[in-house]
Structures are given as structure tokens and as C-alpha cells.
Design a protein around this motif. Structure first.
Motif, PDB file in Angstrom:
ATOM      1  N   LEU A  20       0.847  -1.182   0.000  1.00  0.00           N
ATOM      2  CA  LEU A  20       0.000   0.000   0.000  1.00  0.00           C
ATOM      3  C   LEU A  20       0.885   1.235   0.000  1.00  0.00           C
ATOM      4  CD1 LEU A  20      -2.420  -1.038   2.906  1.00  0.00           C
ATOM      5  CD2 LEU A  20      -2.814  -1.354   0.445  1.00  0.00           C
ATOM      6  N   CYS A  21       0.394   2.308  -0.603  1.00  0.00           N
ATOM      7  CA  CYS A  21       1.119   3.577  -0.550  1.00  0.00           C
ATOM      8  C   CYS A  21       0.117   4.725  -0.429  1.00  0.00           C
ATOM      9  CB  CYS A  21       1.980   3.772  -1.793  1.00  0.00           C
ATOM     10  SG  CYS A  21       2.982   5.282  -1.741  1.00  0.00           S
ATOM     11  N   PHE A  22       0.249   5.508   0.634  1.00  0.00           N
ATOM     12  CA  PHE A  22      -0.515   6.738   0.814  1.00  0.00           C
ATOM     13  C   PHE A  22       0.372   7.907   0.406  1.00  0.00           C
ATOM     14  CE2 PHE A  22      -2.342   3.774   3.801  1.00  0.00           C
ATOM     15  CZ  PHE A  22      -3.700   4.055   3.805  1.00  0.00           C
ATOM     16  N   HIS A  23      -0.190   8.841  -0.364  1.00  0.00           N
ATOM     17  CA  HIS A  23       0.530  10.079  -0.694  1.00  0.00           C
ATOM     18  C   HIS A  23      -0.375  11.255  -0.372  1.00  0.00           C
ATOM     19  CE1 HIS A  23       2.031  13.138  -3.846  1.00  0.00           C
ATOM     20  NE2 HIS A  23       2.707  13.275  -2.711  1.00  0.00           N
ATOM     21  N   TRP A  24       0.018  12.010   0.633  1.00  0.00           N
ATOM     22  CA  TRP A  24      -0.740  13.186   1.033  1.00  0.00           C
ATOM     23  C   TRP A  24       0.017  14.418   0.556  1.00  0.00           C
ATOM     24  CZ3 TRP A  24      -0.410   9.829   5.770  1.00  0.00           C
ATOM     25  CH2 TRP A  24      -1.487   8.934   5.802  1.00  0.00           C
ATOM     26  N   LYS A  25      -0.396  14.933  -0.595  1.00  0.00           N
ATOM     27  CA  LYS A  25       0.337  15.995  -1.282  1.00  0.00           C
ATOM     28  C   LYS A  25       0.426  17.262  -0.442  1.00  0.00           C
ATOM     29  CE  LYS A  25       0.391  18.484  -5.691  1.00  0.00           C
ATOM     30  NZ  LYS A  25      -0.297  18.643  -7.006  1.00  0.00           N
ATOM     31  N   THR A  26      -0.681  17.628   0.199  1.00  0.00           N
ATOM     32  CA  THR A  26      -0.691  18.860   0.996  1.00  0.00           C
ATOM     33  C   THR A  26       0.284  18.772   2.157  1.00  0.00           C
ATOM     34  OG1 THR A  26      -3.014  19.220   0.422  1.00  0.00           O
ATOM     35  CG2 THR A  26      -2.158  20.440   2.301  1.00  0.00           C
ATOM     36  N   LEU A  27       0.372  17.610   2.773  1.00  0.00           N
ATOM     37  CA  LEU A  27       1.267  17.423   3.920  1.00  0.00           C
ATOM     38  C   LEU A  27       2.706  17.146   3.499  1.00  0.00           C
ATOM     39  CD1 LEU A  27      -0.902  15.088   6.202  1.00  0.00           C
ATOM     40  CD2 LEU A  27      -0.710  17.580   6.298  1.00  0.00           C
ATOM     41  N   GLU A  28       2.894  16.807   2.218  1.00  0.00           N
ATOM     42  CA  GLU A  28       4.208  16.392   1.714  1.00  0.00           C
ATOM     43  C   GLU A  28       4.714  15.177   2.495  1.00  0.00           C
ATOM     44  OE1 GLU A  28       6.545  20.014   1.930  1.00  0.00           O
ATOM     45  OE2 GLU A  28       5.930  20.569  -0.094  1.00  0.00           O
ATOM     46  N   LYS A  29       3.809  14.195   2.634  1.00  0.00           N
ATOM     47  CA  LYS A  29       4.139  12.975   3.366  1.00  0.00           C
ATOM     48  C   LYS A  29       3.624  11.755   2.605  1.00  0.00           C
ATOM     49  CE  LYS A  29       4.106  14.920   8.063  1.00  0.00           C
ATOM     50  NZ  LYS A  29       3.466  14.881   9.410  1.00  0.00           N
ATOM     51  N   CYS A  30       4.331  10.647   2.788  1.00  0.00           N
ATOM     52  CA  CYS A  30       3.923   9.364   2.243  1.00  0.00           C
ATOM     53  C   CYS A  30       4.069   8.297   3.316  1.00  0.00           C
ATOM     54  CB  CYS A  30       4.803   8.946   1.058  1.00  0.00           C
ATOM     55  SG  CYS A  30       4.592   9.888  -0.455  1.00  0.00           S
ATOM     56  N   VAL A  31       3.253   7.262   3.207  1.00  0.00           N
ATOM     57  CA  VAL A  31       3.421   6.065   4.019  1.00  0.00           C
ATOM     58  C   VAL A  31       3.390   4.871   3.083  1.00  0.00           C
ATOM     59  CG1 VAL A  31       2.563   4.656   5.924  1.00  0.00           C
ATOM     60  CG2 VAL A  31       2.275   7.142   5.988  1.00  0.00           C
ATOM     61  N   ARG A  32       4.401   4.006   3.201  1.00  0.00           N
ATOM     62  CA  ARG A  32       4.482   2.792   2.393  1.00  0.00           C
ATOM     63  C   ARG A  32       4.361   1.590   3.325  1.00  0.00           C
ATOM     64  NH1 ARG A  32       9.994   2.882  -0.375  1.00  0.00           N
ATOM     65  NH2 ARG A  32       9.108   1.108  -1.531  1.00  0.00           N
ATOM     66  N   ILE A  33       3.494   0.637   2.942  1.00  0.00           N
ATOM     67  CA  ILE A  33       3.179  -0.500   3.800  1.00  0.00           C
ATOM     68  C   ILE A  33       3.241  -1.776   2.973  1.00  0.00           C
ATOM     69  CG2 ILE A  33       1.451  -1.518   5.339  1.00  0.00           C
ATOM     70  CD1 ILE A  33       0.225   1.349   5.541  1.00  0.00           C
TER      71      ILE A  33
END
Length: 206
Positions: A87-100
């Protein structure tokens, strides 16, 4: 705090990355205009050929990350052939990602039933009508099937079809990525060897 749950250098207890994910997810829900729960799901078939698409996170806790789909869809079939996914979350506004990354299995039927009951009636009917990932000759094919199942269930309860339900990804690897100046990003990696083990932590070069 007992010794077993006391964090040590390079090692943290079972729920540590979930607490960090909750914090980031709450920030994303406050900051992102649409779909903070959207995540890329990457699967592979028995030959190792990858495929990726966007799905929605519906639940997470120390047991894992849950999404729902048609079990007979392409992703459902691939997960039947190869039970590992990412899984990959990309939160553009926060400039953060989480990879699982981790192993995926179906949630139990009762859990799928409970979630299905919360869906809008139109979405429930759509789960019956859509032969997901299969070719159709035109939009009318889908509309006809929606009409058929609308008539079938009338005003009564729409039960969950057997071919539709949830998957839970149980992670053995979770990476938190934050944007940094000059591409000197911050990367924190959690890994573990088994579901009941604590998490090892590493800082990664960007």
C-alpha cells in the motif's frame, strides 16, 4: 510499563507505527480536500507481474489495514495467487507518504457483513451488478444489471454477495516519508519478523 513493552534503542512495541499512522492520518483528513483515505494497492500474479490501482482504506488497527472489493476482480484473483501486497498513501498537501507491505488475507464474513450494511443502497446494488474487471459491450450492460438487482431485492434488505468482501493487509514493513529541502527527505522504517513481534526501527538515507 513492564519490561516487555519498554521501548529500546532501535526497537518499539507492537502498536508504535499504528500510533504514528493515526497521527498522520488525522492530519491528512484535516488538510486534504478529497480522499485522504485513498491508497495505491499493488499486487502481483503468480508469475510476479505487478498491477496497481487506488482503493480506499476502511479500517486500521494493530491487526492491519482493511479495504473492500469484489473477490473476483483482477486484484482479488491476484491476491488469491500471491498473498503479499503493498500500500502507498501520498498526502500531497502534507508532503508525506506512508508505504506498507505485508501479507493479505480475507476478513471474516461477519466483519464484511457489518461493513456492507453501512454502505448506501446504490453501492450495495452495484456490488451485485458489477462483474468487476470483466469486459462489457457498453454502459447499458451495467445499467441493465443494476435494474435487474433493484427489482430482485425490491424494498427489502440487500444482502452481501459472496463474491464481495474485505481484505486485511498485516504489515511487516511500514515506512514513513516526509519531504525535506534539497530532496534530503526524512525516512523512518519499521520492520518486524512476525505478527506478534515488536518493531525494529531504521532511519534510511533519502
Amino acid at each position: 510499563m513492564d519490561e516487555k513493552n519498554t521501548p529500546k534503542f532501535g526497537h518499539e512495541p507492537h502498536d508504535a507505527p499504528y500510533e504514528m499512522f493515526q497521527k498522520w492520518f488525522d492530519e491528512a483528513k484535516a488538510a486534504e480536500k478529497a480522499y485522504p483515505d485513498a491508497m495505491t494497492l499493488a499486487t502481483a500474479d503468480a508469475q510476479g507481474r505487478p498491477s496497481a490501482r487506488i482503493v480506499l482504506l476502511k479500517e486500521f488497527d494493530p491487526r492491519g489495514f482493511v479495504f473492500y472489493t469484489n473477490y473476483e476482480s483482477r486484484k482479488g484473483e491476484q491476491l488469491g495467487e500471491n498473498g503479499y501486497a503493498a500500500l502507498c498513501f501520498h498526502w500531497k498537501t502534507l508532503e508525506k507518504c506512508v508505504r506498507i507491505e505485508g501479507k493479505v488475507s480475507k476478513v471474516d464474513a461477519a466483519e464484511s457483513d457489518e461493513y456492507f450494511a453501512t454502505r448506501p443502497r446504490g453501492s450495495q446494488l452495484g456490488a451485485w451488478a458489477s462483474i468487476q474487471s470483466r469486459p462489457m459491450s457498453g454502459r447499458f450492460d451495467l445499467e441493465k444489471r443494476v435494474a435487474e438487482f433493484t427489482a430482485k431485492f425490491g424494498l427489502g434488505k440487500v444482502p452481501r454477495p459472496d463474491h464481495w468482501g474485505g481484505f486485511r493487509l498485516v504489515p511487516d514493513r511500514i515506512e514513513f516519508w516526509s519531504e525535506g529541502k534539497f530532496r534530503l527527505h526524512d525516512r523512518k522504517l519499521y520492520t518486524r519478523d512476525s505478527d506478534d513481534a515488536g518493531w525494529n526501527i531504521d532511519k534510511l538515507f533519502p
